[in-house]
Design a protein around this motif. Structure first.
Motif, PDB file in Angstrom:
ATOM      1  N   THR A   5       0.868  -1.184   0.000  1.00 34.34           N
ATOM      2  CA  THR A   5       0.000   0.000   0.000  1.00 34.34           C
ATOM      3  C   THR A   5       0.899   1.225   0.000  1.00 34.34           C
ATOM      4  O   THR A   5       2.113   1.112   0.088  1.00 34.34           O
ATOM      5  CB  THR A   5      -0.871   0.045   1.273  1.00 34.34           C
ATOM      6  N   ALA A   6       0.307   2.394  -0.091  1.00 30.85           N
ATOM      7  CA  ALA A   6       1.095   3.615   0.085  1.00 30.85           C
ATOM      8  C   ALA A   6       1.580   3.659   1.529  1.00 30.85           C
ATOM      9  O   ALA A   6       0.857   3.253   2.447  1.00 30.85           O
ATOM     10  CB  ALA A   6       0.230   4.830  -0.228  1.00 30.85           C
ATOM     11  N   LEU A   7       2.799   4.110   1.720  1.00 35.14           N
ATOM     12  CA  LEU A   7       3.329   4.187   3.078  1.00 35.14           C
ATOM     13  C   LEU A   7       2.567   5.221   3.891  1.00 35.14           C
ATOM     14  O   LEU A   7       2.187   6.271   3.382  1.00 35.14           O
ATOM     15  CB  LEU A   7       4.808   4.552   3.054  1.00 35.14           C
ATOM     16  N   GLU A   8       2.380   4.898   5.147  1.00 27.60           N
ATOM     17  CA  GLU A   8       1.784   5.829   6.106  1.00 27.60           C
ATOM     18  C   GLU A   8       2.923   6.410   6.931  1.00 27.60           C
ATOM     19  O   GLU A   8       3.734   5.667   7.492  1.00 27.60           O
ATOM     20  CB  GLU A   8       0.810   5.098   7.031  1.00 27.60           C
ATOM     21  N   PHE A   9       3.008   7.741   7.003  1.00 31.17           N
ATOM     22  CA  PHE A   9       4.018   8.431   7.795  1.00 31.17           C
ATOM     23  C   PHE A   9       3.336   9.088   8.983  1.00 31.17           C
ATOM     24  O   PHE A   9       2.342   9.790   8.811  1.00 31.17           O
ATOM     25  CB  PHE A   9       4.718   9.519   6.970  1.00 31.17           C
ATOM     26  N   ARG A  10       3.881   8.850  10.176  1.00 37.31           N
ATOM     27  CA  ARG A  10       3.320   9.473  11.372  1.00 37.31           C
ATOM     28  C   ARG A  10       4.319   9.374  12.512  1.00 37.31           C
ATOM     29  O   ARG A  10       5.294   8.621  12.443  1.00 37.31           O
ATOM     30  CB  ARG A  10       1.997   8.833  11.760  1.00 37.31           C
ATOM     31  N   GLU A  11       4.049  10.141  13.562  1.00 34.42           N
ATOM     32  CA  GLU A  11       4.860  10.021  14.761  1.00 34.42           C
ATOM     33  C   GLU A  11       4.560   8.677  15.416  1.00 34.42           C
ATOM     34  O   GLU A  11       3.464   8.115  15.252  1.00 34.42           O
ATOM     35  CB  GLU A  11       4.544  11.162  15.731  1.00 34.42           C
ATOM     36  N   LEU A  12       5.520   8.170  16.164  1.00 30.53           N
ATOM     37  CA  LEU A  12       5.312   6.913  16.877  1.00 30.53           C
ATOM     38  C   LEU A  12       4.252   7.103  17.965  1.00 30.53           C
ATOM     39  O   LEU A  12       4.120   8.186  18.537  1.00 30.53           O
ATOM     40  CB  LEU A  12       6.623   6.432  17.499  1.00 30.53           C
ATOM     41  N   ALA A  13       3.517   6.028  18.247  1.00 37.53           N
ATOM     42  CA  ALA A  13       2.439   6.063  19.233  1.00 37.53           C
ATOM     43  C   ALA A  13       2.592   4.888  20.198  1.00 37.53           C
ATOM     44  O   ALA A  13       3.465   4.021  20.017  1.00 37.53           O
ATOM     45  CB  ALA A  13       1.085   5.998  18.520  1.00 37.53           C
ATOM     46  N   SER A  14       1.735   4.844  21.175  1.00 37.15           N
ATOM     47  CA  SER A  14       1.791   3.795  22.201  1.00 37.15           C
ATOM     48  C   SER A  14       1.818   2.395  21.608  1.00 37.15           C
ATOM     49  O   SER A  14       2.600   1.543  22.019  1.00 37.15           O
ATOM     50  CB  SER A  14       0.601   3.922  23.151  1.00 37.15           C
ATOM     51  N   GLN A  15       0.960   2.158  20.613  1.00 38.01           N
ATOM     52  CA  GLN A  15       0.831   0.810  20.047  1.00 38.01           C
ATOM     53  C   GLN A  15       2.051   0.384  19.216  1.00 38.01           C
ATOM     54  O   GLN A  15       2.161  -0.775  18.838  1.00 38.01           O
ATOM     55  CB  GLN A  15      -0.441   0.693  19.193  1.00 38.01           C
ATOM     56  N   TRP A  44       8.313   4.032  27.504  1.00 39.30           N
ATOM     57  CA  TRP A  44       7.958   4.306  26.119  1.00 39.30           C
ATOM     58  C   TRP A  44       7.141   5.587  25.986  1.00 39.30           C
ATOM     59  O   TRP A  44       7.381   6.419  25.109  1.00 39.30           O
ATOM     60  CB  TRP A  44       7.205   3.123  25.521  1.00 39.30           C
ATOM     61  N   GLU A  45       6.170   5.771  26.855  1.00 38.49           N
ATOM     62  CA  GLU A  45       5.316   6.967  26.783  1.00 38.49           C
ATOM     63  C   GLU A  45       6.135   8.245  26.960  1.00 38.49           C
ATOM     64  O   GLU A  45       5.844   9.256  26.324  1.00 38.49           O
ATOM     65  CB  GLU A  45       4.191   6.894  27.822  1.00 38.49           C
ATOM     66  N   GLU A  46       7.149   8.187  27.789  1.00 36.34           N
ATOM     67  CA  GLU A  46       8.024   9.343  27.990  1.00 36.34           C
ATOM     68  C   GLU A  46       8.807   9.637  26.702  1.00 36.34           C
ATOM     69  O   GLU A  46       8.952  10.799  26.312  1.00 36.34           O
ATOM     70  CB  GLU A  46       8.991   9.063  29.143  1.00 36.34           C
ATOM     71  N   PHE A  47       9.309   8.590  26.055  1.00 33.74           N
ATOM     72  CA  PHE A  47      10.051   8.761  24.815  1.00 33.74           C
ATOM     73  C   PHE A  47       9.180   9.392  23.728  1.00 33.74           C
ATOM     74  O   PHE A  47       9.581  10.378  23.099  1.00 33.74           O
ATOM     75  CB  PHE A  47      10.615   7.423  24.325  1.00 33.74           C
ATOM     76  N   ILE A  48       7.983   8.871  23.501  1.00 33.06           N
ATOM     77  CA  ILE A  48       7.151   9.419  22.419  1.00 33.06           C
ATOM     78  C   ILE A  48       6.673  10.832  22.760  1.00 33.06           C
ATOM     79  O   ILE A  48       6.544  11.664  21.870  1.00 33.06           O
ATOM     80  CB  ILE A  48       5.981   8.478  22.017  1.00 33.06           C
ATOM     81  N   TYR A  49       6.472  11.121  24.035  1.00 35.06           N
ATOM     82  CA  TYR A  49       6.124  12.488  24.425  1.00 35.06           C
ATOM     83  C   TYR A  49       7.286  13.433  24.116  1.00 35.06           C
ATOM     84  O   TYR A  49       7.095  14.511  23.564  1.00 35.06           O
ATOM     85  CB  TYR A  49       5.762  12.575  25.908  1.00 35.06           C
ATOM     86  N   ARG A  50       8.501  13.014  24.472  1.00 34.44           N
ATOM     87  CA  ARG A  50       9.689  13.846  24.240  1.00 34.44           C
ATOM     88  C   ARG A  50       9.891  14.102  22.744  1.00 34.44           C
ATOM     89  O   ARG A  50      10.217  15.212  22.334  1.00 34.44           O
ATOM     90  CB  ARG A  50      10.915  13.169  24.857  1.00 34.44           C
ATOM     91  N   MET A  51       9.671  13.079  21.914  1.00 34.88           N
ATOM     92  CA  MET A  51       9.808  13.263  20.468  1.00 34.88           C
ATOM     93  C   MET A  51       8.757  14.243  19.941  1.00 34.88           C
ATOM     94  O   MET A  51       9.054  15.121  19.137  1.00 34.88           O
ATOM     95  CB  MET A  51       9.670  11.923  19.736  1.00 34.88           C
TER      96      MET A  51
END
Length: 180
Positions: A5-15, A44-51
């Protein structure tokens, strides 16, 4: 093999935690940090928040610049990531550039790196960057080919920098105007 499929680009999330950590571990064999600044003792939640905060220009450590980390997914599977620096400091001007990307080993040679680079170019262009600096190791033929495919032109003033370990970093400039 091409994308399903077309690539989906997004920030990392919890899942995305397990896929991202697995990609990080796989890429360490290539001496590449898939998750820059992440450590196993960090939540992990701290890392994605910081990013995410870094993308907004919040809580940026001294000596750093506003930046973002985006992941690329093919039909829900993590295939790569791109770091985007919206401005350059002295170190990034020499070695890191505006855009840094990595592709999970089993997804290489399918155009993922070019898609990541092009996404990064659109991202910095939206922030007002007209010429993006992209660097790579002189022995990384795949990255050189990707940068050239995306319109990279070797920096004529400083075509390379020699590192203390004897490696060379190549510096390329890419017009963001031609990568919309």
């Amino acid at each position: 093999m091409a994308f399903t499929t077309a690539l989906e680009f997004r920030e990392l999330a919890s899942q995305d935690e397990q896929q991202a950590i697995d990609a990080h571990q796989a890429m360490l064999a290539d001496d590449f940090e898939f998750l820059p600044t992440w450590s196993e003792d960090q939540q992990w939640e701290e890392f994605i928040y910081r990013m995410s905060a870094g993308r907004r220009g919040e809580n940026i450590p001294d000596g750093w610049v506003r930046s973002a980390l985006f992941a690329a997914f093919d039909d829900g599977e993590l295939v790569g990531r791109v770091s985007v620096r919206y401005e350059l400091n002295d170190w990034l001007r020499q070695k890191g550039g505006h855009i840094g990307y990595g592709v999970v080993p089993e997804h290489r040679r399918r155009g993922v790196a070019a898609a990541l680079c092009q996404f990064g170019l659109r991202e910095v262009q939206a922030a007002g960057v007209e010429q993006a600096l992209v660097t790579c190791d002189s022995t990384n033929a795949g990255s050189i080919a990707t940068i050239l495919k995306c319109g990279g032109e070797l920096d004529q003033q400083f075509p390379h920098l020699d590192a203390a370990d004897g490696t060379r970093t190549l510096r390329y400039w890419i017009s963001t105007q031609s990568n919309r």
